[in-house]
Structure formats: structure tokens, C-alpha cells
Motif scaffolding. Structure first.
Motif, PDB file in Angstrom:
ATOM      1  N   GLN A 199       0.813  -1.216   0.000  1.00 30.19           N
ATOM      2  CA  GLN A 199       0.000   0.000   0.000  1.00 30.19           C
ATOM      3  C   GLN A 199       0.849   1.270   0.000  1.00 30.19           C
ATOM      4  N   LYS A 200       1.787   1.315  -0.935  1.00 29.25           N
ATOM      5  CA  LYS A 200       2.602   2.507  -1.137  1.00 29.25           C
ATOM      6  C   LYS A 200       2.554   2.902  -2.611  1.00 29.25           C
ATOM      7  N   LEU A 201       2.526   4.206  -2.861  1.00 29.79           N
ATOM      8  CA  LEU A 201       2.579   4.704  -4.230  1.00 29.79           C
ATOM      9  C   LEU A 201       4.043   4.789  -4.639  1.00 29.79           C
ATOM     10  N   LYS A 202       4.385   4.148  -5.752  1.00 30.78           N
ATOM     11  CA  LYS A 202       5.787   4.062  -6.161  1.00 30.78           C
ATOM     12  C   LYS A 202       5.976   4.575  -7.585  1.00 30.78           C
ATOM     13  N   ALA A 203       7.174   5.110  -7.837  1.00 33.59           N
ATOM     14  CA  ALA A 203       7.554   5.577  -9.164  1.00 33.59           C
ATOM     15  C   ALA A 203       8.586   4.621  -9.739  1.00 33.59           C
ATOM     16  N   LEU A 204       8.448   4.318 -11.015  1.00 39.90           N
ATOM     17  CA  LEU A 204       9.414   3.459 -11.685  1.00 39.90           C
ATOM     18  C   LEU A 204      10.540   4.343 -12.232  1.00 39.90           C
ATOM     19  N   LEU A 205      11.726   4.168 -11.674  1.00 41.08           N
ATOM     20  CA  LEU A 205      12.878   4.970 -12.070  1.00 41.08           C
ATOM     21  C   LEU A 205      13.902   4.093 -12.782  1.00 41.08           C
ATOM     22  N   ILE A 206      14.652   4.696 -13.662  1.00 42.88           N
ATOM     23  CA  ILE A 206      15.788   4.003 -14.258  1.00 42.88           C
ATOM     24  C   ILE A 206      17.059   4.499 -13.584  1.00 42.88           C
ATOM     25  N   LYS A 207      18.096   3.685 -13.654  1.00 47.95           N
ATOM     26  CA  LYS A 207      19.434   4.127 -13.273  1.00 47.95           C
ATOM     27  C   LYS A 207      20.279   4.151 -14.540  1.00 47.95           C
ATOM     28  N   LYS A 208      21.026   5.218 -14.718  1.00 46.83           N
ATOM     29  CA  LYS A 208      21.859   5.312 -15.912  1.00 46.83           C
ATOM     30  C   LYS A 208      23.291   5.666 -15.522  1.00 46.83           C
ATOM     31  N   ILE A 209      24.231   5.206 -16.323  1.00 49.86           N
ATOM     32  CA  ILE A 209      25.638   5.541 -16.114  1.00 49.86           C
ATOM     33  C   ILE A 209      25.869   6.958 -16.622  1.00 49.86           C
ATOM     34  N   ILE A 210      26.413   7.821 -15.759  1.00 50.35           N
ATOM     35  CA  ILE A 210      26.484   9.239 -16.112  1.00 50.35           C
ATOM     36  C   ILE A 210      27.883   9.734 -16.453  1.00 50.35           C
ATOM     37  N   ASN A 211      28.900   8.891 -16.295  1.00 52.18           N
ATOM     38  CA  ASN A 211      30.257   9.341 -16.647  1.00 52.18           C
ATOM     39  C   ASN A 211      31.149   8.128 -16.911  1.00 52.18           C
ATOM     40  N   LYS A 212      32.378   8.390 -17.241  1.00 58.02           N
ATOM     41  CA  LYS A 212      33.325   7.315 -17.579  1.00 58.02           C
ATOM     42  C   LYS A 212      33.752   6.515 -16.361  1.00 58.02           C
ATOM     43  N   ASP A 213      33.428   7.004 -15.159  1.00 57.36           N
ATOM     44  CA  ASP A 213      33.711   6.246 -13.933  1.00 57.36           C
ATOM     45  C   ASP A 213      32.585   5.262 -13.607  1.00 57.36           C
ATOM     46  N   ASN A 214      31.582   5.197 -14.480  1.00 56.10           N
ATOM     47  CA  ASN A 214      30.423   4.301 -14.313  1.00 56.10           C
ATOM     48  C   ASN A 214      29.588   4.619 -13.080  1.00 56.10           C
ATOM     49  N   ASP A 215      29.564   5.896 -12.676  1.00 55.15           N
ATOM     50  CA  ASP A 215      28.666   6.312 -11.597  1.00 55.15           C
ATOM     51  C   ASP A 215      27.226   6.250 -12.098  1.00 55.15           C
ATOM     52  N   LEU A 216      26.310   5.865 -11.200  1.00 52.81           N
ATOM     53  CA  LEU A 216      24.906   5.713 -11.563  1.00 52.81           C
ATOM     54  C   LEU A 216      24.060   6.831 -10.986  1.00 52.81           C
ATOM     55  N   GLN A 217      23.001   7.178 -11.695  1.00 60.23           N
ATOM     56  CA  GLN A 217      22.081   8.212 -11.233  1.00 60.23           C
ATOM     57  C   GLN A 217      20.659   7.810 -11.574  1.00 60.23           C
ATOM     58  N   TYR A 218      19.736   8.110 -10.654  1.00 63.66           N
ATOM     59  CA  TYR A 218      18.321   7.859 -10.914  1.00 63.66           C
ATOM     60  C   TYR A 218      17.770   8.890 -11.902  1.00 63.66           C
ATOM     61  N   ALA A 219      16.812   8.439 -12.701  1.00 64.49           N
ATOM     62  CA  ALA A 219      16.151   9.340 -13.648  1.00 64.49           C
ATOM     63  C   ALA A 219      14.777   8.780 -13.986  1.00 64.49           C
ATOM     64  N   LEU A 220      13.900   9.639 -14.474  1.00 64.64           N
ATOM     65  CA  LEU A 220      12.666   9.170 -15.089  1.00 64.64           C
ATOM     66  C   LEU A 220      12.993   8.621 -16.470  1.00 64.64           C
ATOM     67  N   PRO A 221      12.249   7.647 -16.954  1.00 60.09           N
ATOM     68  CA  PRO A 221      12.475   7.166 -18.319  1.00 60.09           C
ATOM     69  C   PRO A 221      12.156   8.278 -19.313  1.00 60.09           C
ATOM     70  N   GLY A 222      13.131   8.651 -20.114  1.00 56.12           N
ATOM     71  CA  GLY A 222      12.917   9.735 -21.063  1.00 56.12           C
ATOM     72  C   GLY A 222      13.930   9.712 -22.186  1.00 56.12           C
ATOM     73  N   ASP A 223      13.564  10.336 -23.301  1.00 55.00           N
ATOM     74  CA  ASP A 223      14.462  10.398 -24.461  1.00 55.00           C
ATOM     75  C   ASP A 223      13.918  11.434 -25.436  1.00 55.00           C
ATOM     76  N   LEU A 224      14.672  11.699 -26.493  1.00 53.94           N
ATOM     77  CA  LEU A 224      14.279  12.670 -27.497  1.00 53.94           C
ATOM     78  C   LEU A 224      13.158  12.127 -28.382  1.00 53.94           C
ATOM     79  N   VAL A 225      12.336  13.040 -28.854  1.00 51.25           N
ATOM     80  CA  VAL A 225      11.284  12.711 -29.816  1.00 51.25           C
ATOM     81  C   VAL A 225      11.896  12.689 -31.208  1.00 51.25           C
TER      82      VAL A 225
END
Length: 226
Positions: A19-45
Motif C-alpha cells: 500500500q505505497k505509491l511508487k515511481a518506476l525509475l531508471i538508473k543510468k551511467i552518467i560518466n566514464k567512472d560508471n557512476d549511476l544516477q536515478y532518472a525518469l524514463p525519457g528520451d528525445l522525440v
């Protein structure tokens, strides 16, 4: 002359068994050190894509979700929304022209979590359901703003069609009240809530009851038209 790009970011919401409202997030690699960051699923049209087609493609490409309830809710056009260093690092990896301005359209997806098994693809390294109260404050770009705006939209536009896309097909009145309380961010009087809900023609009681509960099992209800 600098070009303005158009993107779509999808706020995917689900209501979990606990009984919790949850958001589906992606994790993406943001630099050459392979650090990860949360984001909403999104891309260019794409240049020849209409917006609804693009939103479905983007959601499918990044989370493997398809055939879900999708609704456009807001446009985000701050010229500095992609200028933070962490975001420029990622854009430099994936975009030919990382410094160009990006205007994004927010789409809301509402899903029955029991029906979908999301999986990462494209530049999404992982996908994860995160309780909206636990979403990190440093998501990519302005995605925290997009998430908050989406929750505000859901709160202001909430109706049975929206709610029916979040609840299990058969639910208890306690689940229904809890979901309303989460979205509205307020406690509701149990007696008044049930009195009003039972007047709604599209909500019907079944003859089934909860199973495997330590207390007296409650009747299950369902929506008759959504």
C-alpha cells in the motif's frame, strides 16, 4: 544557430502490495567512472514522430513496458534544465550536440504493478520501483520537479479512471481509501469515505473476500467500467 530539441519524460506510477505509491525509475551511467544516477524514463522525440507514439516508444525502449495508461500533463522549458555538470557529463556521452537546449513534455503512466515486469534496456542500466517518499533529491536534470508536478497533476485531476489503473482488479475499501490518502496527502474519515464511495455506481462489491489475513477478511470490490 542553436537548435531546440524536444524530449518526453515518463512518470510511471504504481500502487504496491504494501500500500505505497511508487515511481518506476531508471538508473543510468552518467560518466566514464560508471557512476549511476536515478532518472525518469525519457528520451528525445524523433523528427517524424507524433508525441503519443514517441511516449510509447520511449517507455518500451527504457523499461520494457507497453500497453499502459499514458496521459500528457505538463511541459518543462527552463533553458537551464540540462546545464548542470552531472547532466552535461551524461549528454556528452550520448548526444552529438550536448549543449543544445531541450524542452521536455511530461507523460504520466499509471500501471497495475501485478501486471507488469519492467526491465532495463537502451541506456537504462537498471529499473527500480521507488516509493515516492524515498525518491532521491538529486535525480537527473529537473526530474524531481517533473515528478512533483506529476503528483500535483494526479491530485488535482484524480478520478476513478486514474484510480482504477493503479489498484488491483479486485481491492478492499481500505486499499482504496489508503490510495486516496496518499495522493491527496491527507487523512480521510473512514465512515464518510465509505459512505461516499458506496454511492459511486462504477464501484461494485464482489462476493469474494480477502485471503490469508490475520483479521476478519474484508469484501473485495472492483470497477465495473474501467
Amino acid at each position: 544557430m542553436e537548435q531546440i530539441n524536444l524530449s518526453i519524460d515518463c512518470l510511471v506510477l504504481g500502487y504496491s502490495d504494501d500500500q505505497k505509491l511508487k515511481a518506476l525509475l531508471i538508473k543510468k551511467i552518467i560518466n566514464k567512472d560508471n557512476d549511476l544516477q536515478y532518472a525518469l524514463p525519457g528520451d528525445l522525440v524523433g523528427y517524424d514522430e507524433d508525441l503519443n507514439t514517441a511516449s510509447k516508444r520511449i517507455l518500451k525502449n527504457l523499461t520494457s513496458l507497453s500497453d499502459v495508461f499514458l496521459k500528457q500533463f505538463y511541459t518543462f522549458g527552463n533553458p537551464n534544465r540540462t546545464k548542470h555538470k552531472k547532466d552535461q557529463d551524461w549528454l556528452n556521452i550520448y548526444r552529438k550536440r550536448p549543449k543544445e537546449r531541450v524542452v521536455t513534455i511530461g507523460y504520466m503512466a499509471l500501471v497495475k504493478m501485478e501486471d507488469y515486469k519492467p526491465g532495463p534496456s537502451s541506456f537504462a542500466f537498471e529499473v527500480e520501483w521507488v516509493c515516492i517518499d524515498d525518491v532521491p533529491e538529486n535525480m537527473a536534470f529537473d526530474h524531481n520537479i517533473i515528478l512533483n508536478k506529476g503528483i500535483e497533476f494526479l491530485r488535482n485531476q484524480m478520478n476513478n479512471e486514474f484510480i482504477s489503473n493503479l489498484l488491483p482488479r479486485k481491492f478492499t475499501l481500505s486499499q482504496l481509501q489508503n490510495l486516496h490518502e496518499i495522493i491527496l496527502n491527507q487523512k480521510l474519515d473512514k465512515r464518510n469515505f465509505r459512505k461516499n464511495i458506496l454511492k459511486v455506481e462504477s464501484i461494485k462489491r464482489t462476493e469474494e473476500r480477502q485471503e490469508g489475513v490475520p483479521h476478519k477478511p474484508a469484501f473485495l470490490y472492483q470497477f465495473s467500467k474501467y
